[in-house]
Write an enzyme that holds these catalytic residues in place. Structure first.
Site, PDB file in Angstrom:
ATOM      1  N   HIS A   1     -29.319 -16.190  23.710  1.00 53.13           N
ATOM      2  CA  HIS A   1     -28.308 -16.016  24.752  1.00 53.13           C
ATOM      3  C   HIS A   1     -27.584 -17.313  25.109  1.00 53.13           C
ATOM      4  O   HIS A   1     -26.688 -17.297  25.934  1.00 53.13           O
ATOM      5  CB  HIS A   1     -28.961 -15.450  26.021  1.00 53.13           C
ATOM      6  CG  HIS A   1     -29.281 -13.986  25.916  1.00 53.13           C
ATOM      7  ND1 HIS A   1     -29.994 -13.458  24.863  1.00 53.13           N
ATOM      8  CD2 HIS A   1     -28.979 -12.939  26.731  1.00 53.13           C
ATOM      9  CE1 HIS A   1     -30.119 -12.148  25.035  1.00 53.13           C
ATOM     10  NE2 HIS A   1     -29.511 -11.808  26.158  1.00 53.13           N
TER      11      HIS A   1
ATOM     12  N   GLU B   1     -18.560  -4.749  23.676  1.00 56.23           N
ATOM     13  CA  GLU B   1     -17.712  -5.930  23.850  1.00 56.23           C
ATOM     14  C   GLU B   1     -16.420  -5.845  23.030  1.00 56.23           C
ATOM     15  O   GLU B   1     -15.332  -6.100  23.539  1.00 56.23           O
ATOM     16  CB  GLU B   1     -18.492  -7.204  23.460  1.00 56.23           C
ATOM     17  CG  GLU B   1     -19.666  -7.533  24.369  1.00 56.23           C
ATOM     18  CD  GLU B   1     -20.937  -6.739  24.023  1.00 56.23           C
ATOM     19  OE1 GLU B   1     -20.946  -6.045  22.977  1.00 56.23           O
ATOM     20  OE2 GLU B   1     -21.914  -6.821  24.794  1.00 56.23           O
TER      21      GLU B   1
ATOM     22  N   HIS C   1      -4.218   3.170  -3.396  1.00 56.55           N
ATOM     23  CA  HIS C   1      -4.412   2.593  -2.061  1.00 56.55           C
ATOM     24  C   HIS C   1      -3.593   1.322  -1.822  1.00 56.55           C
ATOM     25  O   HIS C   1      -2.812   1.266  -0.889  1.00 56.55           O
ATOM     26  CB  HIS C   1      -5.894   2.290  -1.803  1.00 56.55           C
ATOM     27  CG  HIS C   1      -6.094   1.343  -0.661  1.00 56.55           C
ATOM     28  ND1 HIS C   1      -6.184   1.773   0.638  1.00 56.55           N
ATOM     29  CD2 HIS C   1      -6.162  -0.021  -0.616  1.00 56.55           C
ATOM     30  CE1 HIS C   1      -6.312   0.717   1.436  1.00 56.55           C
ATOM     31  NE2 HIS C   1      -6.306  -0.375   0.702  1.00 56.55           N
TER      32      HIS C   1
ATOM     33  N   HIS D   1       0.830  -1.213   0.000  1.00 56.90           N
ATOM     34  CA  HIS D   1       0.000   0.000   0.000  1.00 56.90           C
ATOM     35  C   HIS D   1       0.859   1.255   0.000  1.00 56.90           C
ATOM     36  O   HIS D   1       1.246   1.737   1.058  1.00 56.90           O
ATOM     37  CB  HIS D   1      -0.904  -0.003   1.228  1.00 56.90           C
ATOM     38  CG  HIS D   1      -1.791  -1.207   1.324  1.00 56.90           C
ATOM     39  ND1 HIS D   1      -1.329  -2.438   1.729  1.00 56.90           N
ATOM     40  CD2 HIS D   1      -3.112  -1.360   1.070  1.00 56.90           C
ATOM     41  CE1 HIS D   1      -2.330  -3.309   1.718  1.00 56.90           C
ATOM     42  NE2 HIS D   1      -3.427  -2.680   1.322  1.00 56.90           N
TER      43      HIS D   1
END
Ligand SMILES: Cc1ncc(C[n+]2csc(CCOP(=O)(O)OP(=O)(O)O)c2C)c(N)n1
Ligand SMILES: [Mg+2]
Length: 663
Positions: A477, A415, A267, A29
């Site tokens: 869950h 999380e 890029h 890159h």
């Protein structure tokens, strides 16, 4: 006498090294390093406090290249400022065994603070590092002695900005008022699909207002190719003490390349020989690939400046040591990552064994923390808004706030952010982070676990509600595939203990493990205490062991966590002798010597495995001839007892499975 080259040439050296190394590797890159070259000069030449001679200097500024695809920028900076990264390594960019892989990897080349490439995680690691600095400063600094006083810098691009995790971590950084965190946004209006469309088709955030809303200082609209302007912005950022700073730098990707600058083509692909020749012409860089003129080298070399900076700090440390000898010793211990002298987790295990409580393993974990947290000031706990469920807080836990200090973070419902912040805390040094959520949500943070494992970090995950045994919350869950899939991550140790004693052993193993992360899978529901003699207690740390043997055993039942009690109940019901093997950690068991493994699971002894999760994983231990009592579908919403029965987790069913494999 050579004199240092002007900064414009120093920037062009970064451009040239990036385009030439990418061309030599025929992959990489070039665009980002070419677009951030002046920004790199403003930070690394004018503002960064670091010592290339001693990359581990405790009070160095931390630098994180969150847009890690621009790795050649970092490699060039490390090489030119004087780190032990010779030009030969830059020439071997992206080649097998080099210190210059496609993306920067912590531990390979000196000076790489974290492994980056998975976008959004670097900036989140930086947030963790800035938290670490603030906590250490609050703990160790004394009036007149600023022992801990450094900044954390991060570069990030559009990719990091788009990633959800950057929202999580940067919001938390604002709330915590991390005044020494300084991020530079490479605002070039280009990401990968720019080769097919225009970024306004997928990204139109008002970044300035976004970060202001988080409580950051935003310095917007800075010309990223104007070294003076960037330097002014960085100085302003350094003056701010109560808010993190984002500098939005307008840049041109691939700047200097006549036809490819400001295009998606710059890029992630080599510019090509023709474009490189034209770039040399355009920027006036006449030197062959990988040749850097002495004046440019002299300009960049930061070894002497670094030595002086560290020496100044060493004097601060000497004074501190005189005034506070014990604290100074403790500081050095913490930075080295050693545990306190005399600390031994053995008593934890003995205590659990003596008490013999029947409680949930999440509760057993909390009981363990009641001992560990006061004994280990390096522990920084937390939970993603499930403290009362994960039971991650101990009496000695103090909540971390804006003012600094404390050892417990309310991460909020974030999380993934929590995982990456934990990595940053561990990378900074001085801390052992642990964090909790429901096991089923480990998926949300999974790639940060993977990065911890890849980097070999000591991070500890408290994943509670580890099976359909959580009951009424239902299949959304109830983890089913999670234990098995976490075990697939190399270098992540997974423990699923069956009682208080195994839980204490698992915690001890996690703390003692210096070179990798540990996941603790803990039950919501009570689990019976298992009686063992001392020799058996000692074998738990081997990951798998014979919990209950039978003379002339004709089969082995292997079980983990809440299913161990089923194995024992089936053993009692059976009229054929079977051995029960408790296997709280398969990865730890797999590391034991062959003799031990064969003694626990003798060759040729038929095997049944029980775990309230997917069955495939256990084929590794039971073979195709063995049987697995598990669950290969999603759960149901009902009381836990009903669910275990409904899905066949009964002693009778285990008996049937054993009979099916014993001839
Ligand atoms: C999590 C993640 N998703 C996807 C990628 C693949 N990827 C690498 S760079 C990039 C685009 C990044 O755009 P930007 O940060 O603006 O970089 P620039 O092109 O400006 O250098 C993508 C999608 C990645 N590295 N990490
Ligand atoms: Mg971009």
């Amino acid at each position: 006498m050579i004199s240092p080259a002007p900064e414009r040439e120093m920037a062009d050296a970064l451009r040239a090294l990036a385009m030439d190394a990418v061309q030599a590797a025929n992959s990489g890159h070039p665009g980002m390093p070419m677009g951030m070259a002046e920004i790199a000069v403003a930070l690394w030449h004018r503002n960064l406090s670091h010592n290339p001679v001693n990359p581990a200097w405790a009070n160095r500024d931390r630098f994180v290249l969150s847009n890690g695809h621009g790795s050649m920028l970092l490699y060039s900076l490390l090489h030119l400022t004087g780190y032990d990264l010779p030009m030969a390594e830059l020439k071997r960019f992206r080649q097998l065994g080099s210190k210059t892989p496609g993306h920067p990897e912590h531990g390979l080349a000196p000076g790489i603070e974290t492994t980056t490439g998975p976008l959004g995680q670097g900036i989140s690691n930086a947030v963790g590092m800035a938290i670490a600095e603030k906590l250490l400063a609050a703990e160790f600094n004394r009036p007149g002695h600023e022992l801990v006083d450094h900044r954390t810098y991060a570069f990030l691009g559009d990719g990091c900005m788009m990633e959800g995790i950057s929202h999580e971590a940067c919001a938390l950084a604002g709330t915590l008022g991390l005044g020494k965190l300084i991020a530079v946004y490479d605002d070039n209006g280009i990401s990968i699909d720019s080769d097919k469309g225009n970024i306004v088709q997928w990204y139109t955030d008002d970044v300035r207002r976004r970060f202001e809303a988080y409580g950051w200082q935003v310095i917007a609209g800075v010309d990223g190719h104007d070294i003076e302007a960037m330097d002014r912005a960085l100085r302003k950022a350094k003056r701010e003490r109560t808010k993190p700073t984002l500098i939005c730098a307008k840049t041109v990707i691939g700047k200097g390349a006549p036809t490819k600058a400001n295009t998606g083509a710059a890029h992630g692909a080599p510019l090509g020989e023709k474009e490189i020749a034209a770039t040399r012409e355009a920027i006036g860089w006449q030197h062959p690939p990988f040749e850097v003129p002495d004046g440019v080298r002299l300009g960049w070399n930061a070894r002497e400046r670094g030595r002086r900076a560290e020496r100044r700090w060493q004097r601060v440390f000497k004074e501190y040591e005189k005034a506070h000898p014990d604290l100074a010793k403790e500081f050095l211990r913490r930075i080295k990552g050693d545990l306190p002298a005399g600390f031994s987790p053995a008593s934890l295990v003995q205590e659990a064994n003596q008490k013999g409580e029947t409680i949930a393993t999440r509760k057993a974990s909390q009981n363990t923390l009641e001992v560990l947290v006061p004994a280990l000031p390096e522990l920084v706990g937390g939970s993603a808004d499930l403290t009362g469920s994960n039971l991650t807080m101990a009496k000695a836990s103090k909540v971390i706030g804006k003012e600094g200090g404390g050892n417990y973070l309310f991460y909020g419902v974030r999380e993934f952010g929590m995982g990456a912040v934990m990595n940053g805390l561990a990378l900074h040094g001085g801390f052992i982070p642990y964090g909790g959520t429901f096991l089923v949500f480990s998926d949300y943070m999974r790639n940060s676990l993977r990065m911890a494992a890849l980097m070999g970090l000591r991070t500890i995950y408290v994943f509670t509600h580890d099976s359909l045994g959580l009951g009424e919350d239902g299949p959304t869950h109830q983890p089913v595939e999670h234990a098995a899939s976490l075990r697939m991550i190399p270098n992540l140790d997974v423990w699923r203990p069956c009682d208080t004693v195994e839980t204490a052993v698992a915690w001890a193993a996690a703390i003692l493990r210096k070179n990798g992360p540990t996941a603790l899978l803990l039950s919501r529901q009570n689990l019976p205490f298992e009686k063992r003699d001392e020799q058996v207690v000692n074998q738990i740390q081997r990951g798998g062991y014979v919990l209950s043997d039978a003379p002339g055993a004709r089969a082995a039942i292997i079980a983990t966590g809440s299913e161990v009690q089923l194995a024992l109940a089936a053993q009692k019901l059976l009229d054929i002798p079977v051995r029960v093997v408790s296997m709280p950690s398969t990865s730890v068991f797999d590391r034991q010597d062959e003799n031990y493994r064969n003694a626990v699971l003798p060759k040729g002894m038929p095997r049944v495995a029980i775990e309230a999760g997917v069955t495939d994983f256990w084929r590794k231990y039971v073979g195709l001839e063995g049987a697995v009592v598990g669950i290969d579908r999603f759960g149901e919403s009902a009381p836990a007892g009903d669910l275990f029965k409904h899905f066949g987790f009964t002693p009778e069913n285990v008996v049937k499975a054993v009979r099916s494999i014993v001839t």
